[in-house]
Design an enzyme around this catalytic site. Structure first.
Site, PDB file in Angstrom:
ATOM      1  N   ARG A   1       0.781  -1.250   0.000  1.00  0.00           N
ATOM      2  CA  ARG A   1       0.000   0.000   0.000  1.00  0.00           C
ATOM      3  C   ARG A   1       0.808   1.293   0.000  1.00  0.00           C
ATOM      4  O   ARG A   1       0.220   2.366   0.027  1.00  0.00           O
ATOM      5  CB  ARG A   1      -0.966   0.027   1.189  1.00  0.00           C
ATOM      6  CG  ARG A   1      -1.913  -1.153   1.286  1.00  0.00           C
ATOM      7  CD  ARG A   1      -2.768  -1.319   0.080  1.00  0.00           C
ATOM      8  NE  ARG A   1      -3.895  -2.226   0.288  1.00  0.00           N
ATOM      9  CZ  ARG A   1      -4.637  -2.728  -0.678  1.00  0.00           C
ATOM     10  NH1 ARG A   1      -4.356  -2.435  -1.937  1.00  0.00           N
ATOM     11  NH2 ARG A   1      -5.637  -3.527  -0.417  1.00  0.00           N
TER      12      ARG A   1
ATOM     13  N   HIS B   1      -3.371 -10.866 -13.534  1.00  0.00           N
ATOM     14  CA  HIS B   1      -4.651 -10.982 -12.828  1.00  0.00           C
ATOM     15  C   HIS B   1      -5.709 -11.214 -13.897  1.00  0.00           C
ATOM     16  O   HIS B   1      -5.964 -10.349 -14.728  1.00  0.00           O
ATOM     17  CB  HIS B   1      -4.918  -9.694 -12.057  1.00  0.00           C
ATOM     18  CG  HIS B   1      -6.231  -9.669 -11.322  1.00  0.00           C
ATOM     19  ND1 HIS B   1      -6.333  -9.232 -10.027  1.00  0.00           N
ATOM     20  CD2 HIS B   1      -7.495 -10.017 -11.681  1.00  0.00           C
ATOM     21  CE1 HIS B   1      -7.592  -9.300  -9.636  1.00  0.00           C
ATOM     22  NE2 HIS B   1      -8.321  -9.779 -10.635  1.00  0.00           N
TER      23      HIS B   1
ATOM     24  N   HIS C   1      -3.312 -15.922  -8.489  1.00  0.00           N
ATOM     25  CA  HIS C   1      -4.477 -16.316  -7.674  1.00  0.00           C
ATOM     26  C   HIS C   1      -5.568 -17.073  -8.440  1.00  0.00           C
ATOM     27  O   HIS C   1      -6.716 -16.639  -8.538  1.00  0.00           O
ATOM     28  CB  HIS C   1      -5.089 -15.121  -6.945  1.00  0.00           C
ATOM     29  CG  HIS C   1      -5.172 -13.841  -7.707  1.00  0.00           C
ATOM     30  ND1 HIS C   1      -5.677 -13.748  -8.980  1.00  0.00           N
ATOM     31  CD2 HIS C   1      -4.807 -12.576  -7.354  1.00  0.00           C
ATOM     32  CE1 HIS C   1      -5.616 -12.490  -9.373  1.00  0.00           C
ATOM     33  NE2 HIS C   1      -5.089 -11.766  -8.414  1.00  0.00           N
TER      34      HIS C   1
ATOM     35  N   ASP D   1      -1.364 -12.710  -1.738  1.00  0.00           N
ATOM     36  CA  ASP D   1      -2.129 -11.562  -2.230  1.00  0.00           C
ATOM     37  C   ASP D   1      -2.523 -10.675  -1.040  1.00  0.00           C
ATOM     38  O   ASP D   1      -3.620 -10.128  -0.972  1.00  0.00           O
ATOM     39  CB  ASP D   1      -3.374 -12.005  -3.004  1.00  0.00           C
ATOM     40  CG  ASP D   1      -4.002 -10.891  -3.826  1.00  0.00           C
ATOM     41  OD1 ASP D   1      -3.387  -9.808  -3.949  1.00  0.00           O
ATOM     42  OD2 ASP D   1      -5.132 -11.090  -4.331  1.00  0.00           O
TER      43      ASP D   1
END
Length: 445
Positions: A65, A182, A240, A311
């Site tokens: 972040r 992704h 993922h 993740d």
């Protein structure tokens, strides 16, 4: 500085054996097999009898972040959580503010890692629809690869349209860097959300999340990624994976052109858990059916999944409230990923040797990490020590992530991380953390 880890059960390269590890400065200088006690004078000795000695865990998929979203998390807080969880290296994703889609933004992140990270760090470069010419300017020795969002992202990080995608796949091939993707089809998700809103209102119940971010959305996008990778010869790593149908499309050998990752949320939870955990387990792609979860678990040992990551994506707890539209997607997992996977070892879902392949060896192999990911003479001394049959429960006071919550609150683990050794330095030992230590920039290729 000479450190001896004495008499532990070493798990490395498909084997479990009793032995000792000698560290000099930041590197392993000797791995001694057997129960005999090595002679010598050492600055530090650790009695590891009854403990398991693993290569330091490499988490190849995190969102720390920083910069721009530091109300949720930052590199200092989340790398501390990593150290508590036995993770010695991480690869951070580019969807920060600003996005890591320019060389200047990437260099800024490198500097943030140098100043603040308690463990070893690296940062993906993010693809957009118009920055693939910059790939040629990237230093292949300083980053793991390129991250592409084929859907379900924000701002310019979402790349759509076959022509734009083909440009990214081709450019990644030209610079011989892995492309981590992704895969969710945005048009399918948008159509599903509209239908659910028409039926249930503006913020559909969280239990509908796997119907909105559906199996179809994942499979459609992953199929396109596979086709583009084959057309361009791109080294593709699908992030993922969340459905059984995607697993069926995979080969999985870490040496193959196309590999895939599973993350902790999809291995632990199923759609039944929305009943009790609500938005706490909302992530993208969505946690799906028990069948999908079970097929992902099987894929860990079938070889169709090459890596396991987290993740890790913290939000403020207030941002996790609401339904499919309002609750933020993502959860903090890095502190508890290794104990969770060791729980699957206890359940005989996989062996501890395979766990080490998925969480240390294969990330190092796939991304060509230099001198890390193994317990070998001459490599960097990144080591995690864990103790079995040591029950402990996740409480608020234990959580190190800045957001201070976890979907695993109240869960009791049977394995405990006792030591995290990073570059030969004990950064974490049985609840004692060295706040002043900083990790190293990871080198590749």
């Amino acid at each position: 500085m000479r450190t001896l880890i004495r008499g532990g059960i070493i798990v490395n390269e498909g084997r479990c054996f009793e032995g000792s590890v000698l560290i000099k400065a930041d590197r392993i200088v000797s791995v001694m097999e057997g129960s005999s006690q090595p002679l010598g004078i050492y600055d530090m000795e650790m009695d590891a009898r009854g403990y398991f000695v693993l290569p330091g865990i490499i988490d190849s998929h995190v969102h720390f972040r920083q910069p721009g979203l530091t109300d949720k998390a930052d590199i200092e807080s989340e790398s501390r959580a990593a150290a508590y969880g036995g993770v010695t290296s991480y690869f951070d994703m580019p969807n920060t503010i600003p996005q890591t889609t320019t060389l200047a933004a990437w260099e800024e992140k490198q500097e943030l890692g140098k100043r603040h990270s308690h463990v070893n760090y690296s940062f993906f470069f993010g693809a957009t629809g118009d920055n693939h010419d910059d790939f040629q300017r990237l230093d292949r020795h300083r980053l793991p690869g390129i991250k592409l969002f084929m859907g379900a992202s924000t701002g310019s990080m979402q790349v759509g349209g076959r022509e734009s995608l083909a440009s990214v796949f081709g450019a990644a091939k030209n610079v011989e860097l892995p492309l981590m993707v992704h895969c969710e089809d945005t048009s399918t998700i948008d159509s599903n959300m509209q239908a659910m809103r028409e039926r249930y209102g503006d913020d559909p119940d969280i239990r509908l999340h796997p119907a909105i971010r559906s199996e179809e959305a994942c499979v459609k996008s992953s199929s396109l990624a596979l086709k583009l990778a084959c057309e361009h010869g791109t080294r593709l790593h699908i992030a993922h994976v969340s459905t059984a149908k995607e697993v069926d499309m995979l080969d999985g050998s870490v040496d193959s052109q196309i590999t895939a990752e599973a993350v902790i949320a999809h291995l632990l939870f199923s759609e039944k858990d929305y009943q009790t955990k609500g938005g706490l387990i909302k992530c993208n792609p969505a946690v799906k059916s028990e069948h999908d979860r079970d097929m992902l678990r099987q894929a860990l040992t079938q070889g169709k999944i090459a890596t396991v990551a987290t993740d890790h994506a913290p939000h403020l707890l207030s941002q996790k409230l609401g339904g499919c539209a309002k609750a933020a997607s993502g959860m903090p997992m890095i502190q508890f990923s290794l104990p969770a996977m060791l729980g699957l070892v206890d359940e005989r879902v996989l062996t501890i040797e395979r766990l080490v392949e998925l969480m240390a060896h294969n990330p190092a192999r796939l991304f060509e990490v230099r001198d890390r990911g193994f317990i070998r003479e001459g490599v960097k001394a990144d080591i995690t020590i864990v103790k079995p049959n040591s029950p402990w429960t996740v409480t608020e006071g234990i959580i190190q992530s800045k957001c201070r919550w976890s979907p695993l609150l109240g869960h009791t683990f049977n394995w405990k991380v006792t030591h995290t050794i990073c570059n030969g330095h004990v950064v974490y030992c049985d609840g004692v953390f060295d706040d002043g230590y900083r990790g190293e920039e990871i080198a590749f290729r």
